[in-house]
Write a protein that holds these residues in place. Structure first.
Motif, short mmCIF file in Angstrom:
data_model
loop_
_atom_site.label_atom_id
_atom_site.label_comp_id
_atom_site.label_asym_id
_atom_site.label_seq_id
_atom_site.Cartn_x
_atom_site.Cartn_y
_atom_site.Cartn_z
N TYR A 134 -4.36 -2.30 6.22
CA TYR A 134 -4.07 -0.98 6.79
C TYR A 134 -3.11 -1.10 7.97
O TYR A 134 -3.21 -2.01 8.79
CB TYR A 134 -5.35 -0.32 7.32
N ILE A 138 -2.84 4.31 9.28
CA ILE A 138 -3.89 4.49 8.27
C ILE A 138 -5.27 4.47 8.92
O ILE A 138 -6.12 5.32 8.67
CB ILE A 138 -3.79 3.41 7.17
N ASN A 160 4.27 6.90 5.89
CA ASN A 160 4.08 6.87 4.44
C ASN A 160 3.65 5.51 3.92
O ASN A 160 3.41 5.34 2.73
CB ASN A 160 5.38 7.26 3.73
N ARG A 161 3.53 4.52 4.79
CA ARG A 161 3.23 3.16 4.35
C ARG A 161 1.79 3.08 3.85
O ARG A 161 0.85 3.43 4.55
CB ARG A 161 3.44 2.18 5.49
N ALA A 162 1.62 2.58 2.62
CA ALA A 162 0.31 2.60 1.97
C ALA A 162 -0.47 1.31 2.21
O ALA A 162 0.08 0.27 2.53
CB ALA A 162 0.49 2.82 0.46
N TYR A 168 -9.18 1.14 -0.88
CA TYR A 168 -8.22 2.25 -0.72
C TYR A 168 -6.78 1.80 -0.97
O TYR A 168 -5.84 2.32 -0.37
CB TYR A 168 -8.35 2.90 0.66
N GLY A 170 -3.15 1.55 -2.13
CA GLY A 170 -2.19 2.58 -2.52
C GLY A 170 -2.27 3.86 -1.73
O GLY A 170 -1.44 4.75 -1.89
N CYS A 171 -3.28 3.99 -0.85
CA CYS A 171 -3.44 5.23 -0.08
C CYS A 171 -2.54 5.23 1.15
O CYS A 171 -2.50 4.27 1.91
CB CYS A 171 -4.89 5.39 0.36
N THR A 172 -1.84 6.32 1.35
CA THR A 172 -1.01 6.53 2.53
C THR A 172 -1.88 7.08 3.67
O THR A 172 -3.03 7.49 3.44
CB THR A 172 0.10 7.53 2.23
N ALA A 201 0.10 8.08 -5.18
CA ALA A 201 -0.40 6.71 -5.07
C ALA A 201 0.09 5.89 -6.27
O ALA A 201 -0.08 6.30 -7.42
CB ALA A 201 -1.92 6.70 -5.00
#
Length: 285
Positions: A134, A138, A160-162, A168, A170-172, A201
């Motif tokens: 994270y 995040i 926007n970095r996931a 989690y 792929g979650c932004t 995602a």
């Protein structure tokens, strides 16, 4: 020695602790120059003492001690702090965070600004825990720290970095705030000109979902208000409702955030004509 340093008021002026100001360009350069001058007044510290001092200062919101630690030689890119008390160490599960993570998690925006703008810490570094990955943004969105999110937006963090870890993946930041029902964090993210509120995602359990999908289908906490903020204030859509134009705008936002390794584009003041020209350029390259 650390206590003696922090008792010296001539050394601990809060030059970086500003509020509600987007810190970029000439403003950031002036702040960095001010800190470069100020830090010369701090004596060098033992490496371990400096790190411990920095972690504790970020956890407690003590800007004076953070400045003394960085001025004394603390490595602002060190990634081995624990999340809430800021203790350095070698436990790969617990000691996985940077000073910016610690400051954000403990909701100390003035520390975030100082570390990123003055001390040139990385606002977008991921934690080193393999199940997370994270960024500070995040984690702040997960833990409902809107003031920290605002500060990260101000210092031009990548909103926007996931996440890359198995948890989690792929979650932004926007998806994380949507999932945990944190509308204030969503509003703070909305101030970022590069926010891609309709990002989809690309991997993980929520692959193919937008933040609005996450809020409506998987969210908890104050998910109804989070969904309303996304839809009514930020213009979010479900993935199934995205048009080709929406997808093109998402590409532009990712490039603006430098996620494709290109020169960062500042979207402030970008008109529809600018956006169409950029989209056309993308199509031809």
């Amino acid at each position: 020695m650390a206590d003696a340093i922090c008792a010296n008021t001539a050394l601990v002026g809060n030059m970086i602790g500003v509020d509600d100001v987007r810190i970029r360009g000439p403003v950031a350069a002036r702040m960095r120059a001010m800190w470069d001058e100020e830090k010369r007044g701090y004596p060098k510290l033992d490496e371990d003492e400096a790190l411990a001092m920095l972690g504790e200062a970020c956890a407690k919101g003590d800007l004076a001690r953070a400045k003394a630690a960085v001025g004394g030689g603390a490595n602002v890119r060190y990634g081995g702090f624990t999340s809430f008390d800021g203790a350095p160490g070698t436990d790969t599960m617990r000691n996985a965070f940077t000073a910016v993570h610690v400051a954000a998690l403990n909701d100390h925006p003035e520390l975030v600004r100082f570390l990123v703008v003055g001390a040139e810490a990385d606002a977008d570094a991921r934690d080193t825990n393999e199940i997370r990955g994270y960024t500070p943004c995040i984690r702040a969105c997960w833990d409902d720290k809107p003031r920290a999110v605002q500060a990260l937006v101000e210092v031009n963090a990548d909103v926007n970095r996931a996440a890359t870890g198995s948890d989690y993946k792929g979650c932004t930041p926007c998806m994380m705030a949507a999932y945990f029902g944190n509308p204030a964090c969503l509003r703070a993210l909305g101030a970022a000109p590069t926010l891609d509120v309709n990002a989809v995602a690309a991997e993980g359990e929520r692959k193919g979902k937008t933040a609005l999908d996450v809020a409506l289908d998987h969210g908890y906490g104050n998910k109804e208000e989070a969904a309303a903020v996304l839809r009514d204030e930020l213009g979010a859509k479900r993935a199934a409702d995205l048009t080709e134009d929406d997808k093109r705008k998402s590409i532009i936002k990712r490039i603006a955030a430098n996620e494709d390794g290109l020169t960062r584009v500042d979207l402030r003041g970008m008109t529809d004509a600018h956006a169409q020209a950029l989209a056309a350029a993308l199509k031809t390259n």
